[in-house]
Design a protein around this motif. Structure first.
Motif, PDB file in Angstrom:
ATOM      1  N   ARG A   1       1.348  -1.464  -0.147  1.00 61.96           N
ATOM      2  CA  ARG A   1      -0.122   0.091  -0.104  1.00 61.96           C
ATOM      3  C   ARG A   1       0.472   1.229   0.056  1.00 61.96           C
ATOM      4  N   VAL A   2      -0.533   2.651  -0.460  1.00 63.41           N
ATOM      5  CA  VAL A   2       0.675   3.795  -0.815  1.00 63.41           C
ATOM      6  C   VAL A   2       0.028   4.813   0.766  1.00 63.41           C
ATOM      7  N   VAL A   3       0.409   4.823   1.375  1.00 63.12           N
ATOM      8  CA  VAL A   3      -0.855   5.220   2.074  1.00 63.12           C
ATOM      9  C   VAL A   3      -0.375   7.396   2.390  1.00 63.12           C
ATOM     10  N   PRO A   4      -0.994   8.289   1.687  1.00 64.51           N
ATOM     11  CA  PRO A   4      -0.674   9.472   0.962  1.00 64.51           C
ATOM     12  C   PRO A   4      -0.823  10.154   2.464  1.00 64.51           C
ATOM     13  N   LEU A   5       0.518  11.235   3.142  1.00 63.46           N
ATOM     14  CA  LEU A   5      -0.388  11.917   4.108  1.00 63.46           C
ATOM     15  C   LEU A   5      -0.360  13.398   3.826  1.00 63.46           C
ATOM     16  N   PRO A   6      -1.151  14.091   3.780  1.00 60.87           N
ATOM     17  CA  PRO A   6      -1.184  15.618   3.042  1.00 60.87           C
ATOM     18  C   PRO A   6      -1.118  16.556   4.181  1.00 60.87           C
ATOM     19  N   GLY A   7      -0.092  17.543   3.485  1.00 65.58           N
ATOM     20  CA  GLY A   7       0.069  18.419   4.314  1.00 65.58           C
ATOM     21  C   GLY A   7       0.352  20.018   2.762  1.00 65.58           C
ATOM     22  N   PRO A   8       2.017  20.346   3.233  1.00 69.59           N
ATOM     23  CA  PRO A   8       2.319  21.979   2.134  1.00 69.59           C
ATOM     24  C   PRO A   8       2.351  21.360   0.795  1.00 69.59           C
ATOM     25  N   SER A   9       2.796  22.516   0.130  1.00 69.78           N
ATOM     26  CA  SER A   9       2.480  22.867  -1.181  1.00 69.78           C
ATOM     27  C   SER A   9       2.675  23.451  -1.925  1.00 69.78           C
ATOM     28  N   ALA A  10       3.871  24.077  -2.338  1.00 72.07           N
ATOM     29  CA  ALA A  10       4.163  25.398  -2.558  1.00 72.07           C
ATOM     30  C   ALA A  10       3.083  25.740  -4.073  1.00 72.07           C
ATOM     31  N   ALA A  11       1.979  25.236  -4.470  1.00 69.60           N
ATOM     32  CA  ALA A  11       0.968  25.172  -5.480  1.00 69.60           C
ATOM     33  C   ALA A  11      -0.036  25.837  -4.802  1.00 69.60           C
ATOM     34  N   ILE A  12      -0.431  24.403  -3.903  1.00 66.59           N
ATOM     35  CA  ILE A  12      -1.890  24.839  -3.136  1.00 66.59           C
ATOM     36  C   ILE A  12      -1.372  25.874  -1.861  1.00 66.59           C
ATOM     37  N   THR A  13      -0.356  26.341  -1.908  1.00 68.50           N
ATOM     38  CA  THR A  13      -0.557  27.723  -0.784  1.00 68.50           C
ATOM     39  C   THR A  13      -0.541  28.712  -1.241  1.00 68.50           C
ATOM     40  N   ALA A  14       0.169  29.116  -2.772  1.00 69.91           N
ATOM     41  CA  ALA A  14       0.016  30.517  -3.256  1.00 69.91           C
ATOM     42  C   ALA A  14      -1.082  30.087  -4.094  1.00 69.91           C
ATOM     43  N   LEU A  15      -1.751  29.087  -3.878  1.00 67.18           N
ATOM     44  CA  LEU A  15      -3.029  29.490  -4.624  1.00 67.18           C
ATOM     45  C   LEU A  15      -4.345  29.760  -3.469  1.00 67.18           C
ATOM     46  N   SER A  16      -3.837  29.025  -2.670  1.00 70.11           N
ATOM     47  CA  SER A  16      -4.699  29.649  -1.133  1.00 70.11           C
ATOM     48  C   SER A  16      -5.046  30.940  -1.280  1.00 70.11           C
ATOM     49  N   ALA A  17      -3.692  32.045  -1.690  1.00 66.90           N
ATOM     50  CA  ALA A  17      -4.287  33.205  -0.888  1.00 66.90           C
ATOM     51  C   ALA A  17      -4.424  34.142  -1.729  1.00 66.90           C
ATOM     52  N   ALA A  18      -4.380  33.549  -3.027  1.00 65.47           N
ATOM     53  CA  ALA A  18      -4.113  33.838  -4.419  1.00 65.47           C
ATOM     54  C   ALA A  18      -5.331  35.391  -5.238  1.00 65.47           C
ATOM     55  N   GLY A  19      -6.216  34.277  -4.294  1.00 65.01           N
ATOM     56  CA  GLY A  19      -7.242  35.419  -4.039  1.00 65.01           C
ATOM     57  C   GLY A  19      -8.297  35.437  -6.058  1.00 65.01           C
ATOM     58  N   LEU A  20      -7.785  34.626  -7.130  1.00 62.79           N
ATOM     59  CA  LEU A  20      -7.990  34.310  -8.018  1.00 62.79           C
ATOM     60  C   LEU A  20      -9.656  33.649  -8.212  1.00 62.79           C
ATOM     61  N   PRO A  21     -10.260  34.254  -8.748  1.00 65.07           N
ATOM     62  CA  PRO A  21     -11.584  33.948  -8.968  1.00 65.07           C
ATOM     63  C   PRO A  21     -12.394  32.780  -9.415  1.00 65.07           C
ATOM     64  N   ASP A  22     -10.988  32.067 -10.277  1.00 62.56           N
ATOM     65  CA  ASP A  22     -11.006  30.791 -11.127  1.00 62.56           C
ATOM     66  C   ASP A  22     -11.900  29.781 -10.876  1.00 62.56           C
ATOM     67  N   ALA A  23     -12.536  28.771 -10.461  1.00 63.75           N
ATOM     68  CA  ALA A  23     -12.373  27.499 -10.089  1.00 63.75           C
ATOM     69  C   ALA A  23     -11.746  26.860 -10.329  1.00 63.75           C
ATOM     70  N   ARG A  24     -11.424  26.730 -11.835  1.00 61.35           N
ATOM     71  CA  ARG A  24      -9.914  25.520 -12.067  1.00 61.35           C
ATOM     72  C   ARG A  24      -8.658  25.993 -11.637  1.00 61.35           C
ATOM     73  N   PHE A  25      -7.150  25.016 -11.776  1.00 56.31           N
ATOM     74  CA  PHE A  25      -6.202  25.573 -12.370  1.00 56.31           C
ATOM     75  C   PHE A  25      -4.865  24.047 -12.899  1.00 56.31           C
ATOM     76  N   LEU A  26      -4.284  24.868 -13.241  1.00 58.06           N
ATOM     77  CA  LEU A  26      -3.379  23.666 -14.258  1.00 58.06           C
ATOM     78  C   LEU A  26      -2.420  23.966 -13.403  1.00 58.06           C
ATOM     79  N   PHE A  27      -1.499  22.673 -12.803  1.00 56.68           N
ATOM     80  CA  PHE A  27      -0.569  23.122 -12.640  1.00 56.68           C
ATOM     81  C   PHE A  27       0.610  22.318 -13.370  1.00 56.68           C
ATOM     82  N   ALA A  28       1.455  23.066 -14.163  1.00 60.57           N
ATOM     83  CA  ALA A  28       2.434  23.279 -14.439  1.00 60.57           C
ATOM     84  C   ALA A  28       3.422  23.373 -14.235  1.00 60.57           C
TER      85      ALA A  28
END
Ligand code: SAM
Length: 280
Positions: free
Chosen positions: A109-136
């Motif tokens: 089994r692979v068990v993921p433990l969620p936590g920080p990621s820079a992309a999500i951290t940035a998005l959480s404070a970006a204040g953009l109205p877009d519902a969707r994002f693409l992580f490039a």
């Protein structure tokens, strides 16, 4: 959930602030027999800080296949194994994908433990109205390839999220300005969770001048977020007219599809515009 013996625990770790680690991550790392680390020396800053003394083994982009075999052997021997990268979530612009695949292929089994990621951290404070994002992730370092990549992303109806190194941030922003629509919004998120954290929001066209205005703005680690394309980009008055007429009679998806067939405009753009019209 933290004490399955034959499992690989994929553990997210802080992206700057050592306090950003979950209780479950700490318990798991404390209970691990073996911790596969992107860089064992780097990992010890975190592990020592929390008094974690497990055996460590390097698992990085240049040895991931061989290190994955070692991880699988440890699991076979009934050992509890954790995987961490230098910062944030393993497998996100970081090694880890091959190890997860190898472990699963071996029947564990692979068990993921969620936590920080820079992309999500940035998005959480970006204040953009877009519902969707693409992580490039990281753009290619060479200018031609980088511009091609941005071109390929241009029509996608979602905010775009990039990682960028300080020595390339100016070139990257210049290319984003050159290729994408100027009315998009740029969010420069640097040094997230650290002492000199900065989150600056500006029209994309102003990005180069903002960076040039202060040498400090080019230092540190960066996430660049660019808002989604303006919904009506590329839509002629005729496409708008056809779309509106179809929307009055048909469900949104079908209207956008038919409008694309009739007018030749991009289906994504029509779909986005239809969503906007529907939202009022
Ligand atoms: N696995 C990590 C994650 O989940 O975010 C990303 C690892 S990638 C090798 C490193 C890149 O992530 C940096 O070059 C930068 O673009 C971004 N990054 C990591 N930490 C950051 C921070 N504190 N602030 C801004 N960007 C960061």
């Amino acid at each position: 959930m933290n004490d399955i013996p034959n499992a690989l625990y994929v553990v997210a770790t802080p992206i700057g602030n050592l306090g950003d680690i979950t209780q479950r991550a700490l318990e798991t790392l404390r209970g691990a027999d073996l911790i596969a680390c992107e860089d064992t020396r780097h990992a010890h800053t975190l592990l020592d800080h929390h008094g974690i003394r497990a055996q460590t083994v390097p698992l990085h982009e240049h040895n991931e296949a061989a290190a994955s075999v070692r991880v699988v052997e440890a699991l076979r021997a009934g050992r509890k194994v954790a995987l961490i990268s230098d910062a944030g979530t393993p497998g996100i612009s970081d090694p880890g994908a091959r190890a997860c695949a190898a472990v699963r292929a071996a029947g564990f089994r692979v068990v993921p433990l969620p936590g920080p990621s820079a992309a999500i951290t940035a998005l959480s404070a970006a204040g953009l109205p877009d519902a969707r994002f693409l992580f490039a992730g990281f753009l290619p370092p060479k200018p031609t390839a980088r511009r091609h990549e941005i071109e390929a992303l241009k029509g996608i109806p979602a905010a775009l999220v990039f990682y960028e190194a300080p020595h390339r941030v100016e070139e990257a922003v210049a290319d984003l300005v050159a290729v994408l629509e100027p009315e998009r919004t740029l969010v420069v998120a640097r040094e997230l969770t650290k002492l000199f954290e900065q989150i600056a929001v500006m029209p994309l066209a102003e990005g180069p001048a903002w960076l040039a205005a202060d040498e400090n703005r080019k230092r540190g680690e960066f996430v660049l977020v660019v808002s989604a394309p303006p919904p009506s980009v590329g839509l002629s008055a005729e496409s708008e007219r056809v779309l509106k007429a179809l929307l009055a009679e048909l469900p949104l998806k079908q209207a956008a599809k038919l409008a694309a067939e009739i007018t030749g405009s991009a289906k994504n753009a029509l779909y986005e515009r239809a969503l906007q019209l529907k939202d009022g």
